[in-house]
Design an enzyme around this catalytic site. Structure first.
Site, PDB file in Angstrom:
ATOM      1  N   THR A 118       0.798  -0.977   0.121  1.00  0.00           N
ATOM      2  CA  THR A 118       0.086   0.000  -0.127  1.00  0.00           C
ATOM      3  C   THR A 118       1.213   0.991   0.139  1.00  0.00           C
ATOM      4  O   THR A 118       0.649   2.111  -0.930  1.00  0.00           O
ATOM      5  CB  THR A 118      -0.849  -0.143   1.323  1.00  0.00           C
ATOM      6  OG1 THR A 118      -1.922  -1.241   1.465  1.00  0.00           O
ATOM      7  CG2 THR A 118      -2.172   1.176   1.044  1.00  0.00           C
ATOM      8  N   VAL A 119       1.959   1.377   1.147  1.00  0.00           N
ATOM      9  CA  VAL A 119       2.489   2.608   1.235  1.00  0.00           C
ATOM     10  C   VAL A 119       3.502   3.107  -0.344  1.00  0.00           C
ATOM     11  O   VAL A 119       4.179   3.471  -0.316  1.00  0.00           O
ATOM     12  CB  VAL A 119       3.228   2.602   2.726  1.00  0.00           C
ATOM     13  CG1 VAL A 119       4.109   3.864   2.571  1.00  0.00           C
ATOM     14  CG2 VAL A 119       1.731   2.683   3.159  1.00  0.00           C
ATOM     15  N   LYS A 142       6.738   1.937  12.613  1.00  0.00           N
ATOM     16  CA  LYS A 142       5.475   2.447  14.390  1.00  0.00           C
ATOM     17  C   LYS A 142       6.498   0.942  15.299  1.00  0.00           C
ATOM     18  O   LYS A 142       6.821   1.400  15.920  1.00  0.00           O
ATOM     19  CB  LYS A 142       4.278   2.499  14.534  1.00  0.00           C
ATOM     20  CG  LYS A 142       3.597   1.656  14.502  1.00  0.00           C
ATOM     21  CD  LYS A 142       2.938   2.313  13.091  1.00  0.00           C
ATOM     22  CE  LYS A 142       1.823   1.476  12.590  1.00  0.00           C
ATOM     23  NZ  LYS A 142       0.967   1.735  11.348  1.00  0.00           N
ATOM     24  N   LYS A 179       2.926   3.664  18.703  1.00  0.00           N
ATOM     25  CA  LYS A 179       2.740   5.040  18.120  1.00  0.00           C
ATOM     26  C   LYS A 179       3.109   5.874  19.392  1.00  0.00           C
ATOM     27  O   LYS A 179       3.773   7.051  19.861  1.00  0.00           O
ATOM     28  CB  LYS A 179       1.442   5.506  16.768  1.00  0.00           C
ATOM     29  CG  LYS A 179       1.708   5.048  15.690  1.00  0.00           C
ATOM     30  CD  LYS A 179      -0.285   5.237  15.423  1.00  0.00           C
ATOM     31  CE  LYS A 179      -0.381   4.597  14.355  1.00  0.00           C
ATOM     32  NZ  LYS A 179      -1.732   3.839  13.931  1.00  0.00           N
TER      33      LYS A 179
HETATM   34  N1  LIG Z   1      -0.929   1.237   4.681  1.00  0.00           N
HETATM   35  C1  LIG Z   1      -1.162   2.483   5.847  1.00  0.00           C
HETATM   36  O1  LIG Z   1      -1.857   3.161   5.951  1.00  0.00           O
HETATM   37  C2  LIG Z   1       0.173   2.926   6.148  1.00  0.00           C
HETATM   38  C3  LIG Z   1       0.111   3.354   7.273  1.00  0.00           C
HETATM   39  C4  LIG Z   1       1.192   4.050   8.591  1.00  0.00           C
HETATM   40  C5  LIG Z   1       2.400   3.056   8.570  1.00  0.00           C
HETATM   41  N2  LIG Z   1       2.046   1.941   7.492  1.00  0.00           N
HETATM   42  C6  LIG Z   1       3.666   1.471   8.099  1.00  0.00           C
HETATM   43  O2  LIG Z   1       3.880   1.234   6.714  1.00  0.00           O
HETATM   44  C7  LIG Z   1       4.458  -0.255   6.338  1.00  0.00           C
HETATM   45  C8  LIG Z   1       4.236  -0.752   5.346  1.00  0.00           C
HETATM   46  O3  LIG Z   1       2.400  -0.804   5.574  1.00  0.00           O
HETATM   47  P1  LIG Z   1       1.824  -0.983   4.286  1.00  0.00           P
HETATM   48  O4  LIG Z   1       0.283  -1.363   4.524  1.00  0.00           O
HETATM   49  O5  LIG Z   1       1.865  -0.882   2.908  1.00  0.00           O
HETATM   50  O6  LIG Z   1       1.895  -2.784   3.692  1.00  0.00           O
HETATM   51  P2  LIG Z   1       1.718  -4.118   2.941  1.00  0.00           P
HETATM   52  O7  LIG Z   1       0.249  -3.275   1.716  1.00  0.00           O
HETATM   53  O8  LIG Z   1       1.576  -5.211   3.403  1.00  0.00           O
HETATM   54  O9  LIG Z   1       3.091  -4.342   2.418  1.00  0.00           O
HETATM   55  C9  LIG Z   1       3.958  -4.829   2.855  1.00  0.00           C
HETATM   56  C10 LIG Z   1       5.570  -4.475   1.588  1.00  0.00           C
HETATM   57  O10 LIG Z   1       5.918  -5.411   2.447  1.00  0.00           O
HETATM   58  C11 LIG Z   1       7.357  -6.447   1.677  1.00  0.00           C
HETATM   59  N3  LIG Z   1       6.996  -7.723   2.263  1.00  0.00           N
HETATM   60  C12 LIG Z   1       6.688  -8.653   3.666  1.00  0.00           C
HETATM   61  N4  LIG Z   1       7.275  -8.864   3.929  1.00  0.00           N
HETATM   62  C13 LIG Z   1       8.281  -9.381   3.092  1.00  0.00           C
HETATM   63  C14 LIG Z   1       9.902  -9.754   3.319  1.00  0.00           C
HETATM   64  N5  LIG Z   1       9.823 -11.064   4.070  1.00  0.00           N
HETATM   65  N6  LIG Z   1      10.652  -9.714   2.393  1.00  0.00           N
HETATM   66  C15 LIG Z   1      10.536  -8.843   1.330  1.00  0.00           C
HETATM   67  N7  LIG Z   1       9.074  -7.879   1.649  1.00  0.00           N
HETATM   68  C16 LIG Z   1       8.203  -7.989   2.073  1.00  0.00           C
HETATM   69  C17 LIG Z   1       5.347  -7.152   1.072  1.00  0.00           C
HETATM   70  O11 LIG Z   1       6.261  -7.882  -0.747  1.00  0.00           O
HETATM   71  P3  LIG Z   1       4.754  -8.561  -1.864  1.00  0.00           P
HETATM   72  O12 LIG Z   1       3.993  -7.178  -2.481  1.00  0.00           O
HETATM   73  O13 LIG Z   1       5.774  -8.807  -2.691  1.00  0.00           O
HETATM   74  O14 LIG Z   1       4.025  -9.225  -0.798  1.00  0.00           O
HETATM   75  C18 LIG Z   1       4.800  -5.931   0.743  1.00  0.00           C
HETATM   76  O15 LIG Z   1       5.278  -5.123  -0.595  1.00  0.00           O
HETATM   77  C19 LIG Z   1       4.460  -0.436   7.887  1.00  0.00           C
HETATM   78  O16 LIG Z   1       5.387  -0.940   8.822  1.00  0.00           O
HETATM   79  C20 LIG Z   1       3.168  -0.358   7.937  1.00  0.00           C
HETATM   80  O17 LIG Z   1       2.191  -0.058   9.421  1.00  0.00           O
HETATM   81  C21 LIG Z   1       1.450   2.124   7.142  1.00  0.00           C
END
Ligand SMILES: NC(=O)c1ccc[n+]([C@@H]2O[C@H](COP(=O)([O-])OP(=O)(O)OC[C@H]3O[C@@H](n4cnc5c(N)ncnc54)[C@H](OP(=O)(O)O)[C@@H]3O)[C@@H](O)[C@H]2O)c1
Length: 428
Positions: free
Chosen positions: A14-15, A106, A206
């Site tokens: 997502t991010v 976080k 947080k």
């Molecule tokens: N989503 C939000 O609105 C939001 C807001 C604030 C903070 N955050 C923080 O931002 C971070 C990312 O969140 P997100 O929502 O973008 O998560 P997400 O959509 O689940 O994406 C996670 C990414 O990490 C990759 N990944 C997972 N395990 C891995 C591994 N072992 N080795 C390499 N790559 C790996 C995944 O790969 P694949 O795509 O290939 O599976 C995916 O691209 C987190 O720390 C979250 O707490 C998110």
């Protein structure tokens, strides 16, 4: 044009995909503001072939996420997530290689923030995490820079959008928690495993970061007392409304002579308070400074656009050469502070019991309260639930929390009670 700032991006979910989209859309403007272009040079995730809705073929693909630390990038951006595992390995490798590190994680910072801040300082590079708290809301920058001249007396707020979405929907529609959670999951506002959100762990991560920034203390996640919203009933929300309050999951942190107070709990927030009007997945943080007064930071706490906005703001700082210490002062200046959450704190409380509908139950509850020294301001009894049980809600006068805890301890195991009482603090 000066040399671009070269970025390696770990995590394309997502991010991560949001960051690519933002740089594609606003790249020229960002280059003008940053004084140089910001260019992604390498990316990594688990699955190279996944369609992410953005073109990643133009970037170098790296299978081993950790190897990004040694790619040609100036900065590594970690958007994988998780307190330990690949995110932490990458953070250590990047800072160890003398490169700046930007993260939205976080959980990792709450557990390892001090270590990583020290590593960044030793290497003379930046560790930045604007997106880790309240998504797109610039509250980290607000505390670290805008309010840096103030003694912060208290920092508190709505730190988890999922919980706020659920509570405000329960409030608007009079529905119970489980039903609204299922809907939030279907709409993508709650994870398949929602426990980190609804049990207050995410907000606690947080809060520990905000407390460190606000009070110059070491991040102390282990000292955050956290409970979530799964036991809040629609009837509690209706009762709170009748009393002039709204129910919100708040993280609250204060620092004083007794130590550091950090707590995430459902609270009754007076309807006159701005946080009572924050609805849906929005986040809001209040910081009270001794010269600036009350600051309110509010906006989207999650989502690809807002979170990417915060990540890229950090990159712009780095492109400008603005590094600064991660937690607003050098890591060695951050003080360890004992937890002051020992029961001496005074406040008013809402305590709700679900009880068997029989004679003597109210007297038993009232006696437990009286014997513990809890002064009752009002007591409400509401009609029978589907199983024949009855709700009894008590609002206490201000008094030590220890007294309420004692009363509840005495009532534990009482044959009159159906399930556990719910204790919510009233925001003072
Ligand atoms: N989503 C939000 O609105 C939001 C807001 C604030 C903070 N955050 C923080 O931002 C971070 C990312 O969140 P997100 O929502 O973008 O998560 P997400 O959509 O689940 O994406 C996670 C990414 O990490 C990759 N990944 C997972 N395990 C891995 C591994 N072992 N080795 C390499 N790559 C790996 C995944 O790969 P694949 O795509 O290939 O599976 C995916 O691209 C987190 O720390 C979250 O707490 C998110």
């Amino acid at each position: 044009m000066t040399e671009p700032l070269r970025i390696a991006l770990a995590g394309l979910g997502t991010v991560g995909a949001g960051v690519i989209r933002l740089l594609d859309t606003n790249g020229a403007l960002i280059a003008r503001r940053a004084g140089r272009p910001i260019e992604i040079v390498a990316v990594s995730a688990r699955d190279r072939s996944k369609d992410r809705g953005v073109d990643i073929a133009r970037f170098q693909w790296v299978d081993d996420t950790t190897a990004l630390a040694h790619s040609g990038a100036d900065v590594v951006v970690e958007l994988v997530g998780g307190a330990d595992g690949p995110a932490l390995t990458l953070a250590r490798a990047t800072l160890g290689a003398g490169k700046s590190f930007v993260t939205a994680n976080k959980a990792m910072l709450a557990h390892h923030g001090l270590e990583l801040a020290r590593a960044a300082e030793q290497a003379g590079v930046a560790l930045k995490f604007e997106a880790a708290v309240a998504g797109g809301v610039p509250v980290i920058k607000g505390l670290r820079e805008g309010a840096a001249a103030n003694e912060i007396e208290r920092v508190y707020g709505i730190l988890n959008g999922t919980c706020n979405f659920i509570l405000s929907k329960m409030e608007a529609e009079g529905r119970d928690f489980a039903e609204v959670l299922a809907e939030a999951q279907a709409l993508g506002f709650a994870e398949a495993d929602p426990s980190f959100d609804i049990d207050g762990v995410d907000a606690a991560h947080k809060l520990s970061l905000l407390a460190s920034l606000a009070f110059g203390t070491r991040p102390a996640f282990a000292d955050v007392a956290a409970s979530g919203i799964r036991h809040v009933l629609a009837a509690d929300i209706a009762e709170a409304a009748a009393l002039g309050y709204r129910v919100r999951l708040l993280g609250v942190a204060e620092s004083g002579e007794a130590g550091l107070f950090q707590r995430v709990h459902p609270h009754l927030v007076p309807i006159s308070h701005p946080l009572a009007h924050v609805t849906g997945a929005t986040n809001a943080v209040v910081a009270e400074g001794n010269f600036v007064g009350r600051l309110l930071f509010q906006g989207a706490g999650a989502g690809d656009g807002p979170t990417a906005s915060a990540v890229v703001a950090d990159l712009i700082d780095i492109a400008r050469g603005e590094f600064g210490p991660a937690f607003a002062m050098p890591a060695d200046a951050l003080t360890p502070q004992a937890s002051s959450d020992t029961g001496d704190r005074r406040g008013r409380a809402y305590v709700r019991f679900t009880v068997a509908d029989r004679v003597g139950v109210l007297a038993e509850i009232a006696a437990a309260m009286r014997d513990a020294g809890v002064s009752i301001e009002s007591l409400m009894q509401r009609g029978a639930m589907a199983d024949g049980s009855v709700l009894v809600a008590i609002v206490t006068h201000e008094g030590p929390e220890r007294a309420v805890a004692q009363a509840l301890e005495r009532l534990r195991g009482s044959q009159s009670l159906v399930g556990q009482p719910l204790w919510m603090h009233i925001l003072g």
